[in-house]
Design a protein around this motif. Structure first.
Motif, mmCIF file in Angstrom:
data_model
loop_
_atom_site.group_PDB
_atom_site.id
_atom_site.type_symbol
_atom_site.label_atom_id
_atom_site.label_comp_id
_atom_site.label_asym_id
_atom_site.label_seq_id
_atom_site.Cartn_x
_atom_site.Cartn_y
_atom_site.Cartn_z
ATOM 1 N N ALA A 78 0.813 -1.224 0.000
ATOM 2 C CA ALA A 78 0.000 0.000 0.000
ATOM 3 C C ALA A 78 0.843 1.270 0.000
ATOM 4 N N ALA A 79 2.127 1.139 0.292
ATOM 5 C CA ALA A 79 2.988 2.322 0.364
ATOM 6 C C ALA A 79 3.340 2.823 -1.032
ATOM 7 N N PRO A 80 3.126 4.100 -1.307
ATOM 8 C CA PRO A 80 3.551 4.652 -2.602
ATOM 9 C C PRO A 80 5.050 4.902 -2.601
ATOM 10 N N ALA A 81 5.565 5.321 -3.722
ATOM 11 C CA ALA A 81 6.979 5.716 -3.770
ATOM 12 C C ALA A 81 7.174 6.975 -2.940
ATOM 13 N N PRO A 82 8.265 7.079 -2.192
ATOM 14 C CA PRO A 82 8.504 8.283 -1.395
ATOM 15 C C PRO A 82 8.902 9.454 -2.283
ATOM 16 N N PRO A 83 8.806 10.677 -1.769
ATOM 17 C CA PRO A 83 9.338 11.813 -2.525
ATOM 18 C C PRO A 83 10.834 11.607 -2.755
ATOM 19 N N GLU A 84 11.314 12.037 -3.893
ATOM 20 C CA GLU A 84 12.745 11.924 -4.178
ATOM 21 C C GLU A 84 13.458 13.191 -3.694
ATOM 22 N N PRO A 85 14.614 13.032 -3.050
ATOM 23 C CA PRO A 85 15.296 14.195 -2.456
ATOM 24 C C PRO A 85 15.801 15.198 -3.489
ATOM 25 N N TRP A 97 8.636 14.726 3.205
ATOM 26 C CA TRP A 97 8.652 13.284 3.481
ATOM 27 C C TRP A 97 7.655 12.933 4.572
ATOM 28 N N THR A 98 7.664 13.690 5.666
ATOM 29 C CA THR A 98 6.772 13.391 6.789
ATOM 30 C C THR A 98 5.318 13.660 6.414
ATOM 31 N N PRO A 123 10.284 -3.939 0.393
ATOM 32 C CA PRO A 123 11.068 -3.009 -0.429
ATOM 33 C C PRO A 123 10.448 -1.627 -0.563
ATOM 34 N N ARG A 124 9.127 -1.527 -0.547
ATOM 35 C CA ARG A 124 8.491 -0.228 -0.747
ATOM 36 C C ARG A 124 8.622 0.639 0.503
ATOM 37 N N VAL A 125 8.320 0.063 1.657
ATOM 38 C CA VAL A 125 8.418 0.831 2.904
ATOM 39 C C VAL A 125 9.866 1.180 3.212
ATOM 40 N N LEU A 126 10.774 0.239 2.966
ATOM 41 C CA LEU A 126 12.183 0.514 3.270
ATOM 42 C C LEU A 126 12.777 1.563 2.329
ATOM 43 N N ARG A 127 12.157 1.759 1.175
ATOM 44 C CA ARG A 127 12.620 2.831 0.298
ATOM 45 C C ARG A 127 12.399 4.204 0.963
ATOM 46 N N TRP A 128 11.328 4.334 1.746
ATOM 47 C CA TRP A 128 11.102 5.578 2.499
ATOM 48 C C TRP A 128 12.235 5.801 3.500
ATOM 49 N N LEU A 129 12.601 4.745 4.219
ATOM 50 C CA LEU A 129 13.692 4.871 5.180
ATOM 51 C C LEU A 129 15.000 5.201 4.473
ATOM 52 N N ASP A 130 15.242 4.570 3.350
ATOM 53 C CA ASP A 130 16.468 4.831 2.601
ATOM 54 C C ASP A 130 16.590 6.311 2.218
ATOM 55 N N ARG A 131 15.486 6.902 1.735
ATOM 56 C CA ARG A 131 15.559 8.293 1.288
ATOM 57 C C ARG A 131 15.826 9.243 2.436
ATOM 58 N N SER A 132 15.192 9.013 3.575
ATOM 59 C CA SER A 132 15.443 9.906 4.710
ATOM 60 C C SER A 132 16.863 9.733 5.240
ATOM 61 N N LEU A 133 17.372 8.499 5.269
ATOM 62 C CA LEU A 133 18.747 8.264 5.724
ATOM 63 C C LEU A 133 19.746 8.919 4.779
ATOM 64 N N ASN A 148 17.296 6.934 14.107
ATOM 65 C CA ASN A 148 16.456 7.437 15.201
ATOM 66 C C ASN A 148 15.580 8.598 14.746
ATOM 67 N N ILE A 149 16.141 9.498 13.957
ATOM 68 C CA ILE A 149 15.356 10.638 13.465
ATOM 69 C C ILE A 149 14.254 10.164 12.526
ATOM 70 N N SER A 150 14.593 9.256 11.636
ATOM 71 C CA SER A 150 13.601 8.732 10.694
ATOM 72 C C SER A 150 12.469 8.022 11.429
ATOM 73 N N SER A 151 12.814 7.243 12.451
ATOM 74 C CA SER A 151 11.796 6.541 13.235
ATOM 75 C C SER A 151 10.893 7.522 13.964
ATOM 76 N N THR A 152 11.490 8.590 14.498
ATOM 77 C CA THR A 152 10.704 9.598 15.215
ATOM 78 C C THR A 152 9.739 10.315 14.270
ATOM 79 N N LEU A 153 10.219 10.697 13.094
ATOM 80 C CA LEU A 153 9.360 11.382 12.134
ATOM 81 C C LEU A 153 8.260 10.451 11.616
ATOM 82 N N SER A 154 8.589 9.194 11.409
ATOM 83 C CA SER A 154 7.586 8.227 10.965
ATOM 84 C C SER A 154 6.512 8.038 12.035
#
Length: 242
Positions: A78-85, A97-98, A123-133, A148-154
């Motif tokens: 259900a997760a769409p592609a995240p915004p690209e940085p 992103w948030t 793979p779809r959800v982890l792509r969100w984490l990858d972009r924020s990292l 930690n920051i990505s988890s907090t914002l999520s």
């Protein structure tokens, strides 16, 4: 590795014998998501998904071994592609992103019941984490800080989406009506002597005016507080490196 996770990543060993499968994990999760969007998570059962696909319930177990596996796959699908940085500054990107994270949760409210229970594995959800990292590393933060920051914002996106969804009330009410009903209830029951801080906040419209709620003021205010903390951390890291 759970079998469903291997399937989500396309890493399941291919079988050479037997008839070609009539289904796929994508078809199963798509059908389950359609049911959840229409009826809520309570409508998602192995039998209801099988009926939608026109197959026997037992045939689904070749793709998901349990409802828990199905929910894990649904949360990722259900997760769409995240915004690209791109070249966006870190703060502008994490704001987008948030907000996008919150918005896709509101688009599938059943995810609010699933997301806190399923760690990101697909793979779809982890792509969100990858972009924020990626953006946080570019800003000079280390990997642990980025996680930690990505988890907090999520988590903030989940909390904000849950509040916004609950404030909408029944389907025939607006978000504005939900907020008004909530503050009216608090004003009726909260005693100024027992709850002096809360009572003062209600008298001062601390829960927001109607216009501010509609314009997303509360979400932006909270997100800015979090990003102010990230900015302070980045500044501190810069001083430490001098």
């Amino acid at each position: 590795m759970p079998t469903v996770v291997a399937r989500m990543w396309g890493r399941e060993p291919a079988t050479r014998r037997g008839p070609r499968p009539s289904l796929s994990l994508d078809r199963v999760t798509d059908a389950a998501i359609e049911i959840a969007d229409a009826e809520g998570l309570a409508g998602v059962r192995m039998s209801s998904v099988a009926a939608k696909l026109g197959v026997s319930t037992m045939s689904l177990y070749g793709y998901v071994s349990s409802k828990e596996d199905l929910l894990t796959a649904m949360a990722d699908a259900a997760a769409p592609a995240p915004p690209e940085p791109g070249d966006l500054p870190w703060r502008e990107y994490l704001t987008a992103w948030t907000r996008a994270n919150r918005d896709f949760l509101l688009g599938h409210p059943w995810l609010l019941e699933v997301s806190p229970l399923t760690p990101p594995m697909g793979p779809r959800v982890l792509r969100w984490l990858d972009r924020s990292l990626t953006v946080l590393a570019r800003a000079g933060l280390d990997a642990g800080e980025g996680v930690n920051i990505s988890s907090t914002l999520s988590a903030y996106a989940v909390s904000a989406a849950t509040l916004a969804h609950d404030m909408r009330g029944p389907a025939d009410e607006s978000a504005l009506a939900g907020l008004s009903a909530y503050t009216a209830m608090l004003t009726r029951f909260v005693d100024a002597q027992e709850y002096p801080g809360l009572s003062a906040a209600l008298r001062s419209h601390g829960f927001g005016h109607a216009e501010e709620w509609v314009e997303d003021h509360d979400f932006t205010f909270g997100l800015d507080l979090l990003l102010d903390g990230v900015e302070a951390l980045i500044a501190r890291r810069g001083k430490d490196e001098r």
